[in-house]
Scaffold this motif. Sequence first.
Motif, PDB file in Angstrom:
ATOM      1  N   ILE A 130       5.821 -31.541  -4.086  1.00 51.46           N
ATOM      2  CA  ILE A 130       5.970 -32.381  -5.272  1.00 51.46           C
ATOM      3  C   ILE A 130       7.459 -32.614  -5.514  1.00 51.46           C
ATOM      4  N   TYR A 131       7.846 -33.872  -5.489  1.00 56.58           N
ATOM      5  CA  TYR A 131       9.254 -34.245  -5.667  1.00 56.58           C
ATOM      6  C   TYR A 131       9.272 -35.304  -6.759  1.00 56.58           C
ATOM      7  N   MET A 132       9.335 -34.832  -8.002  1.00 53.39           N
ATOM      8  CA  MET A 132       9.138 -35.745  -9.121  1.00 53.39           C
ATOM      9  C   MET A 132      10.104 -35.472 -10.260  1.00 53.39           C
ATOM     10  N   PRO A 133      10.380 -36.498 -11.070  1.00 49.56           N
ATOM     11  CA  PRO A 133      11.229 -36.276 -12.245  1.00 49.56           C
ATOM     12  C   PRO A 133      10.543 -35.374 -13.267  1.00 49.56           C
ATOM     13  N   MET A 134      11.297 -34.935 -14.254  1.00 48.80           N
ATOM     14  CA  MET A 134      10.744 -34.084 -15.314  1.00 48.80           C
ATOM     15  C   MET A 134       9.966 -34.936 -16.316  1.00 48.80           C
ATOM     16  N   ILE A 135       8.820 -35.411 -15.884  1.00 50.41           N
ATOM     17  CA  ILE A 135       7.944 -36.208 -16.738  1.00 50.41           C
ATOM     18  C   ILE A 135       6.592 -35.501 -16.778  1.00 50.41           C
ATOM     19  N   PRO A 136       5.755 -35.821 -17.765  1.00 49.06           N
ATOM     20  CA  PRO A 136       4.491 -35.097 -17.880  1.00 49.06           C
ATOM     21  C   PRO A 136       3.672 -35.096 -16.592  1.00 49.06           C
ATOM     22  N   GLN A 137       3.743 -36.189 -15.817  1.00 50.56           N
ATOM     23  CA  GLN A 137       2.958 -36.242 -14.570  1.00 50.56           C
ATOM     24  C   GLN A 137       3.338 -35.137 -13.598  1.00 50.56           C
ATOM     25  N   LEU A 138       4.561 -34.629 -13.704  1.00 54.79           N
ATOM     26  CA  LEU A 138       4.955 -33.518 -12.836  1.00 54.79           C
ATOM     27  C   LEU A 138       4.144 -32.271 -13.202  1.00 54.79           C
ATOM     28  N   ALA A 139       4.108 -31.968 -14.502  1.00 58.05           N
ATOM     29  CA  ALA A 139       3.323 -30.808 -14.945  1.00 58.05           C
ATOM     30  C   ALA A 139       1.850 -30.998 -14.571  1.00 58.05           C
ATOM     31  N   ILE A 140       1.380 -32.213 -14.775  1.00 57.72           N
ATOM     32  CA  ILE A 140      -0.027 -32.521 -14.491  1.00 57.72           C
ATOM     33  C   ILE A 140      -0.315 -32.362 -12.993  1.00 57.72           C
ATOM     34  N   ALA A 141       0.604 -32.843 -12.162  1.00 61.43           N
ATOM     35  CA  ALA A 141       0.417 -32.767 -10.711  1.00 61.43           C
ATOM     36  C   ALA A 141       0.357 -31.311 -10.233  1.00 61.43           C
ATOM     37  N   VAL A 142       1.229 -30.493 -10.784  1.00 55.90           N
ATOM     38  CA  VAL A 142       1.257 -29.076 -10.390  1.00 55.90           C
ATOM     39  C   VAL A 142      -0.082 -28.426 -10.737  1.00 55.90           C
ATOM     40  N   LEU A 143      -0.526 -28.651 -11.957  1.00 58.66           N
ATOM     41  CA  LEU A 143      -1.787 -28.045 -12.397  1.00 58.66           C
ATOM     42  C   LEU A 143      -2.977 -28.623 -11.617  1.00 58.66           C
ATOM     43  N   ALA A 144      -2.863 -29.898 -11.248  1.00 59.97           N
ATOM     44  CA  ALA A 144      -3.952 -30.516 -10.483  1.00 59.97           C
ATOM     45  C   ALA A 144      -4.107 -29.839  -9.122  1.00 59.97           C
ATOM     46  N   CYS A 145      -2.983 -29.506  -8.510  1.00 61.49           N
ATOM     47  CA  CYS A 145      -3.049 -28.765  -7.241  1.00 61.49           C
ATOM     48  C   CYS A 145      -3.774 -27.445  -7.458  1.00 61.49           C
ATOM     49  N   ALA A 146      -3.359 -26.732  -8.491  1.00 59.17           N
ATOM     50  CA  ALA A 146      -3.967 -25.424  -8.765  1.00 59.17           C
ATOM     51  C   ALA A 146      -5.459 -25.572  -9.071  1.00 59.17           C
ATOM     52  N   ARG A 147      -5.807 -26.687  -9.693  1.00 59.28           N
ATOM     53  CA  ARG A 147      -7.207 -26.919 -10.055  1.00 59.28           C
ATOM     54  C   ARG A 147      -8.108 -26.927  -8.820  1.00 59.28           C
ATOM     55  N   ILE A 148      -7.606 -27.547  -7.736  1.00 57.23           N
ATOM     56  CA  ILE A 148      -8.447 -27.666  -6.537  1.00 57.23           C
ATOM     57  C   ILE A 148      -8.041 -26.669  -5.453  1.00 57.23           C
ATOM     58  N   GLY A 149      -7.143 -25.748  -5.791  1.00 62.35           N
ATOM     59  CA  GLY A 149      -6.795 -24.691  -4.836  1.00 62.35           C
ATOM     60  C   GLY A 149      -5.796 -25.093  -3.777  1.00 62.35           C
TER      61      GLY A 149
END
Length: 640
Positions: A130-149
């Motif tokens: 994940i190479y993203m600015p400090m925007i909410p989608q970054l937090a969302i993307a990280v958690l989305a990865c964790a969601r699906i393992g």
Amino acid sequence: MPDNPTTKHARIRSLEEYHEAYRRSVETPEQFWAEVAEPFTWRRKWTKVLDSDMAAGRNEWFQGARLNITENCLDRHLATRANKLAIIYEPNDPKTRHLRLTYRELHQEVCKFANVLHNNGVEKGDRVCIYMPMIPQLAIAVLACARIGAIHSVIFAGFSATAIADRVNDAQATVVLTADGLNRGAKQIPVKRVVDEALETCPSVRRVIVVEHLGWPVQMKEGRDVWYHEEAEDVPKTCPAEEMDAEDPLFILYTSGSTGKPKGVVHSTAGYMVWADYTFRNVFQIEENDIYWCTADIGWVTGHSYLLYGPLLAGSTSLMFEGIPTYPDAGRFWEVIDKHSVSIFYTAPTAIRSLMAAPLDNVLSYSLDSLRVLGSVGEPINEEAWYWYYQHVGKERCPVVDTWWQTETGGIMISAMAGITPSKPTHAGLPMPGVQPVLLTQEGKEIEGNNEEGYLAIKHSWPGIIRTTYGDHERAVQTYFAPYKGYYFTGDGARRDENGLYRIIGRVDDVINVSGHRFGTAEIENAINQNQNVVESAVVGYPHDVKGQGIYAYVICSPEAANKDKAHIEASIIETIVAEIGKIAKPDKIQIVSGLPKTRSGKIMRRILRKVAEGEISSLGDTTTLLDPAVVDEIIEGRK
Ligand code: ATP
Ligand code: MG
């Protein structure tokens, strides 16, 4: 049954409770951590709390347990906190509207992103960079990865294409998440273009998902690149969480590289979760209505544990800031605190020192009434910065927690708990329950008693301990577990004061030995920074015919000192050091510089300064994580 970990086991509210918890954590660690872990959402409970062989670098916590960390960060809160704010996003430009996400909204966004990942073929165990600015989608993307393992590997969106390629290849990532561009202060950076350049040498990547942020046109590579907003159009707002084993890897994070080639530190699921939550609640003494702000980028471990996972596990409101401390002016941090009524503020000494250099009005013109707790992380905080922070930001009302820890430790190891355990300038303080620090001699003998100095190591496993370095377990063993058998070796030197409080005195590799006297870099820099002409400094040792090692000091002067005579400034600095430490610590060379080589998380890279001082300019080593390579050229030119 309590529904979340605010039980008596998980929250310390007095010094007596701290001592009691600490004692139990040492005497009966498995029972202690089982009680702390009890209230989380588990699909299946553990069969054994701890299975550890420190010498082999093998540490397994909550063996046999099944869970998903996002059920603990999100789903668990929906019953009682669905409409509570989970994330407040403050954009780079104060004139742009900020954004808020409640726990319900964040849950939905994470599920949507997780479905997009699924639809793009991401499966459990895949590595996603994940190479993203400090925007909410970054937090969302990280958690989305964790969601699906999927295993996330966040790369700070300031690193070069080469640094990205190194990390993507090391992790053999198949998918990269990025954005069109980012704002950083007055600058705008075409992030996607950097990714494109990096991926020219990354054959493992088959998909790039691009989030629209600045609305810039970007080149989309046919068959590889897709827009997030297009992919997300029709996906469901729910997504079942993948059931993970306690020891399944949660993420890889490459350390900042102050001391050499970045290492892919791996943390696993259950132990990391329990550790991030426990340390977050206790160090910051979090309450239900706190507005908490950690200024770290999610690309650093601090952003992982104390912007994202810790706060969300605790059901707190976490502020996420896209910008920098000095844009549009040096009052920005304080403006944001007043604007959002921030009550807990966690930042780095490098930021404090840069703001101290600006006129005091920048901070005095804000009320800062909402603040309750202040935190520091990343480097030793020197006395002058500590007092400035305490007086002008905390108005002598807010305890300062100086939190010592590492990417490898997963969470805070030694720190005051705000208002509970002692907070002393330049000292991290007492260990967290579960952490057994020891001071070792170079030969590995434990040094007993107080008022002692040595190599800082940790004796017993704790839930957040590093599990491995990605793809190379032997490297983890050699770096952390082999140097002193049976201990985790931190690489830092420390001193234990008369009351048992720990002070970090710098990295062991940076220790300077002057005529048989050993100095940590932090001690000498702390003294130099007391001088009124000095904003920041870095000292290193270099070979010296008579003393073994001489002291070379690089100093950044305050704007007011600009017109003063250099020889006068140097004499005055020497005077300060002699008064603070003694003649023995007198620098042999002082070089006034306009900047210091720093990692992108703001840490001084003494490794490079040492090479310059030694005259070994042709072998500076890996400089890909440097913030501003130009300062190195200036330093080489002005070398004494
Ligand atoms: P690398 O290991 O790749 O060289 P790094 O050590 O800078 O990079 P981090 O894990 O981010 O990467 O930093 C941990 C180090 O930062 C600690 O070992 C310590 O030297 C320093 N540090 C962090 N917090 C504190 C603190 N509160 N006081 C003193 N030093 C600190
Ligand atoms: Mg380190």
